[in-house]
Write an enzyme that holds these catalytic residues in place. Structure first.
Site, PDB file in Angstrom:
ATOM      1  N   LYS A 176      38.902  33.602  54.710  1.00  0.00           N
ATOM      2  CA  LYS A 176      39.593  34.530  53.798  1.00  0.00           C
ATOM      3  C   LYS A 176      38.878  35.881  53.804  1.00  0.00           C
ATOM      4  O   LYS A 176      39.517  36.935  53.843  1.00  0.00           O
ATOM      5  CB  LYS A 176      39.645  33.939  52.381  1.00  0.00           C
ATOM      6  CG  LYS A 176      40.602  32.754  52.299  1.00  0.00           C
ATOM      7  CD  LYS A 176      40.492  31.963  51.016  1.00  0.00           C
ATOM      8  CE  LYS A 176      41.327  30.680  51.118  1.00  0.00           C
ATOM      9  NZ  LYS A 176      41.165  29.761  49.997  1.00  0.00           N
ATOM     10  N   GLN A 214      37.792  28.756  44.584  1.00  0.00           N
ATOM     11  CA  GLN A 214      38.007  27.810  45.683  1.00  0.00           C
ATOM     12  C   GLN A 214      37.908  26.368  45.171  1.00  0.00           C
ATOM     13  O   GLN A 214      36.940  25.994  44.513  1.00  0.00           O
ATOM     14  CB  GLN A 214      36.966  28.066  46.796  1.00  0.00           C
ATOM     15  CG  GLN A 214      37.147  27.227  48.037  1.00  0.00           C
ATOM     16  CD  GLN A 214      38.447  27.541  48.786  1.00  0.00           C
ATOM     17  OE1 GLN A 214      38.830  28.680  48.965  1.00  0.00           O
ATOM     18  NE2 GLN A 214      39.142  26.503  49.220  1.00  0.00           N
ATOM     19  N   ASP A 238      46.312  32.855  43.813  1.00  0.00           N
ATOM     20  CA  ASP A 238      46.590  31.531  44.394  1.00  0.00           C
ATOM     21  C   ASP A 238      47.915  30.986  43.844  1.00  0.00           C
ATOM     22  O   ASP A 238      48.466  30.024  44.395  1.00  0.00           O
ATOM     23  CB  ASP A 238      45.469  30.531  44.033  1.00  0.00           C
ATOM     24  CG  ASP A 238      44.503  30.301  45.196  1.00  0.00           C
ATOM     25  OD1 ASP A 238      44.888  30.579  46.357  1.00  0.00           O
ATOM     26  OD2 ASP A 238      43.375  29.840  44.936  1.00  0.00           O
TER      27      ASP A 238
END
Ligand code: NAD
Length: 291
Positions: free
Chosen positions: A52, A96, A119
């Site tokens: 990322k 994460q 997200d």
């Protein structure tokens, strides 16, 4: 059979995003800023966050990774999230997953300001998505939609069978494909589904997201079906330098000849997931969803 090349589609979208960022900056704006919080030392998570970070660099975003130790308490993590929620120089951030067992993922997700939830896991974004309102779409399903769009795959009136009902892949995927514009007739299946083989064999489009290597075999796939393989399972291999290789949820060699379109693993859905995160971050920087 046509192979769906996720790397090629991801590269095309990456160029588009990079051009938009360049324009934003040339117009006097600042580059979008994505922050990733990584708690603990999970190997796969470190790799994903690394990818990322790299992609942010490629499209011209600013990126920051906050690495917190495994022993970080839930309270400490929530305090970090509150700080990022209030920081005007942070457009979007992700935590994460998975998190260490002593931290509640749900509490963490709900602590993120929905305006910065790139997200798309916060219930506000999920609810907006289900209501067909503008929202940050979860990255993997959105990446799959981009693949279907890029290859102009007809979805209207098609029977789509989604295997797996997770919050991040199966369920949002099923919901999105049932919405106006995609217009699929969707069946969502899971570990308690009866006659799974027959159900999958009736599909025009199969989305395999169960996380079981080579689960979908040729006898489960209708000739001419579109097969999208989301699964990623690491298995030992004596043919690679690393000593392991990645397998999808589909037995590719025997299924591919029966399909009209199929995604490989790796190089199919995987590269698209990160691009969708970049798309969401760009939307966040432009205040596109919530103003
Ligand atoms: P998950 O474990 O949260 O969910 C798996 C789902 O599959 C569950 O709903 C379960 O009911 C269903 N399932 C399990 N066994 C089944 C069976 N025998 N028959 C039918 N359904 C069954 O997994 P997830 O987070 O949705 O991920 C699924 C897979 O996709 C994993 O391999 C994961 O690594 C991969 N993944 C890939 C990407 C990507 O970018 N390519 C992104 C996310 C997840």
């Amino acid at each position: 059979m046509q192979l769906i090349d996720g790397k090629e589609v991801a590269a095309a979208l990456r160029r588009e995003i990079a051009a938009e960022v360049e324009k934003m900056v040339a117009d006097g704006g600042r580059a979008p800023h994505l922050v990733a919080i990584l708690v603990g030392n999970d190997g796969a998570s470190q790799t994903y966050v690394g990818h990322k970070e790299k992609c942010c660099g490629e499209v011209g975003f600013r990126s920051t990774v906050l690495r917190l130790p495994e022993q970080t308490t839930e309270e400490e993590l929530l305090a970090e999230i509150a700080r990022l929620n209030a920081d005007d120089l942070v457009d979007g951030f992700i935590v994460q997953l998975p998190l260490p067992r002593h931290i509640s993922e749900q509490r963490v997700i709900e602590a993120i300001d929905p305006r910065k939830d790139v997200d798309g896991f916060h219930p506000v974004n999920t609810g907006r998505m289900i209501s067909s309102l503008p929202s940050y779409l979860p990255a993997t399903p959105d990446g799959i939609l981009s693949l279907l769009r890029y290859y102009r795959i007809e979805t209207a009136g098609k029977h789509c069978v989604v295997i797996g009902r997770s919050n991040i892949v199966g369920r949002p995927m099923a919901n999105l494909l049932s919405q106006k514009g995609w217009d699929c007739t969707v069946t969502i299946t899971h570990s308690r589904t009866r006659n799974l083989k027959e159900v999958v064999a009736s599909a025009d489009i199969v989305i395999a997201a169960l996380g079981k290597a080579e689960f979908v075999t040729a006898d489960m796939v209708k000739p001419g079906a579109v097969v999208i393989d989301v699964g990623i399972t690491r298995v030992p291999s004596d043919k690679t330098k690393s000593g392991w290789k990645l397998l999808g949820d589909v037995k590719f060699d025997e299924v591919a000849p029966k399909c009209s379109f199929i995604t490989p693993v790796p190089g199919g859905v995987g590269p698209m997931t990160i691009i969708s995160l970049m798309k969401n971050t760009l939307k966040a920087a432009r205040r596109e969803i919530y103003g």
